[in-house]
Design an enzyme around this catalytic site. Structure first.
Site, short mmCIF file in Angstrom:
data_model
loop_
_atom_site.label_atom_id
_atom_site.label_comp_id
_atom_site.label_asym_id
_atom_site.label_seq_id
_atom_site.Cartn_x
_atom_site.Cartn_y
_atom_site.Cartn_z
CG ASN A 1 34.88 34.61 38.70
OD1 ASN A 1 34.18 34.42 37.70
ND2 ASN A 1 35.56 35.73 38.89
CE LYS B 1 38.82 35.42 37.42
NZ LYS B 1 40.02 36.19 37.72
CG HIS C 1 35.61 40.03 39.12
ND1 HIS C 1 36.74 40.34 38.41
CD2 HIS C 1 35.92 38.98 39.91
CE1 HIS C 1 37.70 39.49 38.76
NE2 HIS C 1 37.23 38.65 39.66
CD GLU D 1 39.19 39.21 35.96
OE1 GLU D 1 38.23 38.55 35.54
OE2 GLU D 1 40.13 38.70 36.62
CD GLU E 1 37.82 38.38 43.88
OE1 GLU E 1 38.04 37.17 43.89
OE2 GLU E 1 37.47 38.99 42.85
N GLY F 1 44.94 36.30 39.89
CA GLY F 1 45.56 35.66 38.73
C GLY F 1 47.07 35.85 38.67
CB SER G 1 46.53 33.82 43.85
OG SER G 1 46.74 34.56 42.66
P1 PGA Z 1 42.18 33.95 40.87
O1 PGA Z 1 40.87 34.84 40.59
O2 PGA Z 1 41.80 32.93 41.90
O3 PGA Z 1 42.53 33.35 39.54
O4 PGA Z 1 43.23 34.89 41.38
C1 PGA Z 1 40.02 35.21 41.63
C2 PGA Z 1 38.93 36.11 41.11
O5 PGA Z 1 39.22 36.94 40.24
O6 PGA Z 1 37.76 36.01 41.54
#
Ligand code: PGA
Length: 250
Positions: free
Chosen positions: A9, A11, A94, A96, A166, A172, A212
């Site tokens: 992903n 982003k 997601h 976010e 998630e 992140g 992560s």
């Molecule tokens: P990350 O993001 O691996 O940077 O924690 C995962 C995601 O948001 O899909």
């Protein structure tokens, strides 16, 4: 029985030129992957990534989709547009988007229905915030998010959906759920699907872990029986790291 699926992903990262360069670097590194490999890219990168990925095992995904066929929805993209651009997968719900863009369980559901109707493969994100886990309400929340998002699909359609569990506190942040925590909560999601759509359907649904996930922790997470793959943010932006995650079984 379930083929693992590792999806990047990206982003809001990479220009079209940077995107093509990353895919070109990635192609030989993931050519022997034992899992499905997907990159979910910004909309403006789709054409460049499709071209770079042509003839390889890398599939292309988008990061959101609107539920309407067309119309006065400035800034949005329809499922038909994504399909016409050669997109096969789409991330929906997601955290976010839920946190920063007003996404609700209802709009997630509308997007899922439109995506499935157009033939896109959905990567549906669910997961709890830190306070929810601390309050002991994780299981109820992911059950609710999953059932609401899938509402209106048939068991056959649900079997094709990919769910990404998630935990928001792990995205992140460098914090990962323990292998056991991730396995247990993914088990809860599978039970919710089994309760409504039957065990046979639930056994087919691929459920990823995301938050992560990286070359160091991927092996432990993927060794868990309920975990069928990963949705990778930060570690998907460098070909070397992402290919190590994809090749976790080598
Ligand atoms: P990350 O993001 O691996 O940077 O924690 C995962 C995601 O948001 O899909």
């Amino acid at each position: 029985m379930r083929k693992p699926i590792i999806a990047g992903n990206w982003k809001m990262n990479k220009t079209p030129a940077e995107a093509a360069a990353l895919v070109n670097e990635l192609k030989p590194l993931v050519a022997d992957a034992g899992c499905d490999v997907v990159v979910c890219v910004p909309a403006v990168d789709i054409a460049a990534v499709k071209e770079a990925a042509a003839g390889s095992n890398i599939k292309v995904g988008a990061q959101n989709v609107h539920w309407a066929k067309s119309g006065a929805y400035t800034g949005e993209l329809s499922a038909d547009m994504l399909v016409a651009a050669g997109v096969e997968y789409v991330v929906i719900g997601h955290s976010e988007r839920r946190q920063y863009f007003g996404e609700t369980d209802q709009t997630v559901n509308q997007r899922v229905l439109a995506a499935v109707a157009a033939g896109l493969k959905v990567i549906l994100c669910v997961g709890e915030m830190k306070d929810v886990r601390e309050a002991g309400a994780t299981d109820g929340l992911v059950d609710y998010q999953t059932i609401m998002a899938l509402n209106g699909l048939s068991a056959e359609q649900v079997a094709d959906v990919i769910v990404a569990y998630e935990p928001v506190w792990a995205i992140g942040t460098g914090l990962t759920a323990t292998d056991e925590q991730a396995n247990e909560t993914i088990g809860v999601i599978r039970k919710a699907i089994a309760r409504k759509y039957g065990q046979e359907c639930a056994d087919k649904v691929r459920i990823q872990y995301g938050g992560s996930m990286n070359p160091k922790n991927v092996k432990g997470l993927m060794a868990q029986p309920e975990i069928d793959g990963g949705l990778i943010g930060g570690a998907s932006l460098k070909a070397a790291d992402f290919s190590l995650v994809v090749n976790y079984d080598k």
